[in-house]
Design a protein around this motif. Structure first.
Motif, PDB file in Angstrom:
ATOM      1  N   SER A   1       0.848  -1.187   0.000  1.00 56.80           N
ATOM      2  CA  SER A   1       0.000   0.000   0.000  1.00 56.80           C
ATOM      3  C   SER A   1       0.884   1.237   0.000  1.00 56.80           C
ATOM      4  N   VAL A   2       0.294   2.337  -0.451  1.00 57.87           N
ATOM      5  CA  VAL A   2       1.072   3.577  -0.508  1.00 57.87           C
ATOM      6  C   VAL A   2       1.510   4.003   0.884  1.00 57.87           C
ATOM      7  N   ALA A   3       0.719   3.690   1.886  1.00 58.32           N
ATOM      8  CA  ALA A   3       1.055   4.106   3.260  1.00 58.32           C
ATOM      9  C   ALA A   3       2.287   3.383   3.798  1.00 58.32           C
ATOM     10  N   SER A   4       2.675   2.292   3.146  1.00 59.25           N
ATOM     11  CA  SER A   4       3.837   1.541   3.632  1.00 59.25           C
ATOM     12  C   SER A   4       5.153   2.213   3.262  1.00 59.25           C
ATOM     13  N   PHE A   5       5.135   3.075   2.288  1.00 61.31           N
ATOM     14  CA  PHE A   5       6.380   3.666   1.803  1.00 61.31           C
ATOM     15  C   PHE A   5       6.818   4.816   2.706  1.00 61.31           C
ATOM     16  N   PRO A   6       8.123   5.067   2.747  1.00 62.69           N
ATOM     17  CA  PRO A   6       8.617   6.202   3.544  1.00 62.69           C
ATOM     18  C   PRO A   6       8.302   7.518   2.862  1.00 62.69           C
ATOM     19  N   ALA A   7       8.506   8.599   3.593  1.00 59.81           N
ATOM     20  CA  ALA A   7       8.278   9.930   3.021  1.00 59.81           C
ATOM     21  C   ALA A   7       9.219  10.165   1.851  1.00 59.81           C
ATOM     22  N   ALA A   8       8.692  10.791   0.807  1.00 65.62           N
ATOM     23  CA  ALA A   8       9.480  10.999  -0.403  1.00 65.62           C
ATOM     24  C   ALA A   8      10.433  12.172  -0.225  1.00 65.62           C
ATOM     25  N   VAL A   9      11.626  12.031  -0.804  1.00 64.38           N
ATOM     26  CA  VAL A   9      12.601  13.126  -0.781  1.00 64.38           C
ATOM     27  C   VAL A   9      12.240  14.110  -1.884  1.00 64.38           C
ATOM     28  N   GLY A  10      12.877  15.276  -1.829  1.00 68.01           N
ATOM     29  CA  GLY A  10      12.580  16.319  -2.800  1.00 68.01           C
ATOM     30  C   GLY A  10      12.984  15.947  -4.211  1.00 68.01           C
ATOM     31  N   THR A  11      12.526  16.801  -5.153  1.00 68.66           N
ATOM     32  CA  THR A  11      12.769  16.514  -6.570  1.00 68.66           C
ATOM     33  C   THR A  11      14.238  16.584  -6.946  1.00 68.66           C
ATOM     34  N   THR A  12      15.011  17.343  -6.178  1.00 70.54           N
ATOM     35  CA  THR A  12      16.448  17.465  -6.489  1.00 70.54           C
ATOM     36  C   THR A  12      17.308  16.607  -5.576  1.00 70.54           C
TER      37      THR A  12
ATOM     38  N   LYS B   1       8.097  -5.927   5.687  1.00 71.56           N
ATOM     39  CA  LYS B   1       7.708  -7.307   5.453  1.00 71.56           C
ATOM     40  C   LYS B   1       6.205  -7.423   5.410  1.00 71.56           C
ATOM     41  N   SER B   2       5.745  -8.168   4.426  1.00 65.02           N
ATOM     42  CA  SER B   2       4.300  -8.384   4.264  1.00 65.02           C
ATOM     43  C   SER B   2       3.832  -9.480   5.207  1.00 65.02           C
ATOM     44  N   ASN B   3       2.511  -9.655   5.240  1.00 61.27           N
ATOM     45  CA  ASN B   3       1.958 -10.719   6.085  1.00 61.27           C
ATOM     46  C   ASN B   3       2.401 -12.097   5.627  1.00 61.27           C
ATOM     47  N   GLY B   4       2.711 -12.240   4.372  1.00 62.06           N
ATOM     48  CA  GLY B   4       3.163 -13.521   3.844  1.00 62.06           C
ATOM     49  C   GLY B   4       4.632 -13.778   4.091  1.00 62.06           C
ATOM     50  N   GLY B   5       5.341 -12.858   4.715  1.00 60.53           N
ATOM     51  CA  GLY B   5       6.751 -13.062   5.038  1.00 60.53           C
ATOM     52  C   GLY B   5       7.686 -12.523   3.979  1.00 60.53           C
ATOM     53  N   GLN B   6       7.150 -11.903   2.909  1.00 63.07           N
ATOM     54  CA  GLN B   6       8.027 -11.331   1.897  1.00 63.07           C
ATOM     55  C   GLN B   6       8.652 -10.041   2.419  1.00 63.07           C
ATOM     56  N   ALA B   7       9.926  -9.827   2.105  1.00 63.58           N
ATOM     57  CA  ALA B   7      10.645  -8.622   2.537  1.00 63.58           C
ATOM     58  C   ALA B   7      10.872  -7.734   1.326  1.00 63.58           C
ATOM     59  N   PHE B   8      10.615  -6.440   1.508  1.00 61.18           N
ATOM     60  CA  PHE B   8      10.780  -5.464   0.428  1.00 61.18           C
ATOM     61  C   PHE B   8      11.617  -4.289   0.938  1.00 61.18           C
ATOM     62  N   LEU B   9      12.443  -3.795   0.049  1.00 63.31           N
ATOM     63  CA  LEU B   9      13.170  -2.563   0.325  1.00 63.31           C
ATOM     64  C   LEU B   9      12.406  -1.442  -0.359  1.00 63.31           C
ATOM     65  N   LEU B  10      11.861  -0.487   0.425  1.00 64.92           N
ATOM     66  CA  LEU B  10      11.002   0.568  -0.086  1.00 64.92           C
ATOM     67  C   LEU B  10      11.754   1.880  -0.159  1.00 64.92           C
ATOM     68  N   MET B  11      11.460   2.661  -1.208  1.00 64.57           N
ATOM     69  CA  MET B  11      12.096   3.959  -1.394  1.00 64.57           C
ATOM     70  C   MET B  11      11.125   4.869  -2.142  1.00 64.57           C
ATOM     71  N   SER B  12      11.092   6.175  -1.782  1.00 62.89           N
ATOM     72  CA  SER B  12      10.179   7.137  -2.419  1.00 62.89           C
ATOM     73  C   SER B  12      10.951   8.403  -2.744  1.00 62.89           C
ATOM     74  N   ALA B  13      10.516   9.061  -3.866  1.00 64.21           N
ATOM     75  CA  ALA B  13      11.145  10.304  -4.276  1.00 64.21           C
ATOM     76  C   ALA B  13      10.164  11.111  -5.130  1.00 64.21           C
ATOM     77  N   MET B  14      10.287  12.435  -5.059  1.00 71.69           N
ATOM     78  CA  MET B  14       9.468  13.327  -5.879  1.00 71.69           C
ATOM     79  C   MET B  14      10.107  13.480  -7.254  1.00 71.69           C
ATOM     80  N   ALA B  15       9.243  13.602  -8.283  1.00 71.19           N
ATOM     81  CA  ALA B  15       9.723  13.767  -9.660  1.00 71.19           C
ATOM     82  C   ALA B  15       9.079  15.016 -10.253  1.00 71.19           C
ATOM     83  N   GLN B  16       9.890  15.914 -10.789  1.00 74.19           N
ATOM     84  CA  GLN B  16       9.405  17.165 -11.360  1.00 74.19           C
ATOM     85  C   GLN B  16       8.963  16.939 -12.803  1.00 74.19           C
ATOM     86  N   GLY B  17       7.909  17.646 -13.214  1.00 76.28           N
ATOM     87  CA  GLY B  17       7.435  17.540 -14.586  1.00 76.28           C
ATOM     88  C   GLY B  17       8.331  18.311 -15.541  1.00 76.28           C
ATOM     89  N   VAL B  18       7.795  18.570 -16.769  1.00 78.30           N
ATOM     90  CA  VAL B  18       8.578  19.223 -17.803  1.00 78.30           C
ATOM     91  C   VAL B  18       8.893  20.665 -17.458  1.00 78.30           C
TER      92      VAL B  18
END
Length: 492
Positions: free
Chosen positions: A120-131, A141-158
């Protein structure tokens, strides 16, 4: 209410804990050292492996974020390219990862197929700035025991006016987690097996290395009055234990020599004591066998007094030697004095005896001696008395005082007596040693005079040497060392 007397006994006091053996201590030290080395190496390898995997995973996610940012900024009007980046490549990649793009209101714009079913989106950490570039992600880790490395970042448009998008990336690290877990277990197994091997090897090597010490222990237990000839063969031993074995052998040699001397001395002493005691018993028996006159009893008592005097001299000399062996050199009352003056004082005491025997006593030279004055006079007195006993009439006894270049001093006593044969010369300083019949004509001697001289010189850390020629006399030299930090005084 009834009270019942209950007798309680204190538990027996436990004795002192049994100390550990050297073998156990060395083995434990070897195991502890091995364990520290293995754990340090394992920790380093484990940390290196985990750090490398984390760095690779982080770099992978950062590169994917930069790819998404580049597409959103440079090709905003080409949705096919973004779809290919988010859905096609993520689904086709051998590395299992998920990408989602969310607008500023939190609405999902695009995601890898099946991502919303796992994350879910709520599982991800706060996103860093666009630069900004994310430094590291978080593991989830999910309920099924799977482990994920999560990362978030902002992306600037054109353009800067375009609203930024949020890129979420999730990398499946379940395989790596399993790999790390297995790697950790293998390291623990290596540590345990290594410690076990170290314990076995340490016990074996310690037992093998301490075999020489056990041999020394067994040799020590065999030491007795009847087993002083045993020696330790130290071939192939370590240097330290070989040195200990050699020292032990030298100790046995000294013990054997001392025991032999003690046995011989005990036999000689018994012989010396038996003679005057037998004389006293014989004279007393003869005196009591029948009635005697007063003059006969007087002669018997006078003869007994001579034997008593001989016993007294023997006992006094033995006591002096016993005290000299237990005395320390720092108990001496040492001082610097004129050796010739002290010798002349002793010669003056023996002047009447020398004149009676027709022997000339002469003193020559001058020098300072650092010694105990009382013991110095006793040594000179014993030498002079011995020389007078074995120098014939019209003979000469000469004292010479000779200072040496090393600030020590020598006192030489020479006589013109009968001399000593070479086979007896090395033993004249032994207790109760008698040479031969030609030198045993003085029954009043105890055979301890020269032994006392040697003990006095030993107390002064000096030396005594004897030279003799049969028929030409004997020369005995006493060497008194200089005292430590002594300043050489001037002769007055």
């Amino acid at each position: 209410m009834f009270w019942k007397n209950v007798r309680t006994e204190a538990p027996p006091a436990s004795g002192p804990a049994r100390p550990w053996s050297i073998a156990r201590r060395l083995t434990l030290f070897y195991v502890a050292t091995t364990a520290v080395v293995l754990m340090t190496a394992a920790a380093y390898l484990y940390w290196t492996q985990v750090a490398n995997l984390e760095r690779e995973d982080t770099d992978f996610l950062v590169n994917k974020i930069e790819d998404c940012r580049r597409v959103l900024k440079e090709r905003p009007n080409d949705p096919a390219l973004l779809i290919n980046e988010v859905q096609v490549e993520a689904a086709a990649s051998l590395i299992k990862y998920y990408v989602s793009i969310v607008d500023e209101d939190g609405h999902m714009l695009l995601e890898t197929a099946g991502m919303s079913n796992i994350l879910s989106v709520a599982s991800f950490p706060a996103a860093v700035g666009t630069t900004e570039t994310p430094s590291r992600g978080i593991v989830w880790k999910s309920n099924g025991g799977q482990a994920f490395l999560l990362m978030s970042a902002m992306a600037q448009g054109v353009s800067e006016r375009a609203k930024p998008r949020t890129v979420h990336l999730a990398l499946d690290v379940s395989t790596e987690e399993s790999l790390i877990t297995g790697y950790r277990r293998k390291l623990l197994v290596v540590i345990v097996l290594g410690c076990g091997f170290a314990w076995a090897a340490g016990a074996l090597l310690t037992r093998k290395g301490l075999e020489p010490l056990n041999a020394i222990t067994q040799a020590t237990e065999r030491v007795s009055a009847n087993h002083l000839r045993d020696r330790i063969v130290a071939h192939g031993w370590p240097i330290e234990l070989a040195a200990l074995a050699r020292s032990f052998d030298r100790m046995l040699e000294r013990l054997e020599d001392s025991f032999t001397r003690l046995s011989q001395f005990s036999a000689d002493l018994a012989h010396e004591l038996r003679t005057p005691i037998n004389n006293l018993r014989g004279e007393a028996g003869v005196a009591l066998s029948k009635g005697r006159t007063t003059e006969e009893y007087r002669r018997t008592l006078e003869s007994s007094l001579e034997e008593y005097a001989r016993l007294t001299r023997l006992i006094d000399n033995m006591l002096f030697l016993a005290r000299a062996e237990g005395a320390a050199t720092n108990h001496l009352t040492r001082c610097s004095f004129d050796a010739r003056k002290e010798i002349e004082g002793v010669c003056e005491f023996y002047e009447a005896l020398a004149e009676d025997r027709g022997v000339e006593v002469r003193c020559e030279g001058a020098g300072l001696v650092n010694a105990d004055p009382v013991l110095f006079r006793q040594a000179v007195s014993n030498l002079l008395s011995n020389a007078l006993n074995y120098t014939s009439r019209a003979g000469l006894v000469r004292f010479q005082v000779r200072p040496r270049d090393d600030r020590a001093c020598e006192v030489c006593v020479s006589d013109s007596g009968c001399g000593i044969s070479p086979e007896h010369l090395p033993h004249i300083f032994d207790r109760l040693y008698r040479v031969d019949s030609s030198r045993s004509q003085h029954p009043h001697g105890t055979g301890l005079g020269l032994a006392i001289v040697k003990s006095i010189m030993t107390l002064h850390q000096g030396t005594v040497e004897a030279q003799s020629t049969v028929g030409h006399g004997t020369n005995i030299t006493l060497s008194f060392p200089v005292a430590p930090a002594e300043r050489k005084p001037k002769l007055t």
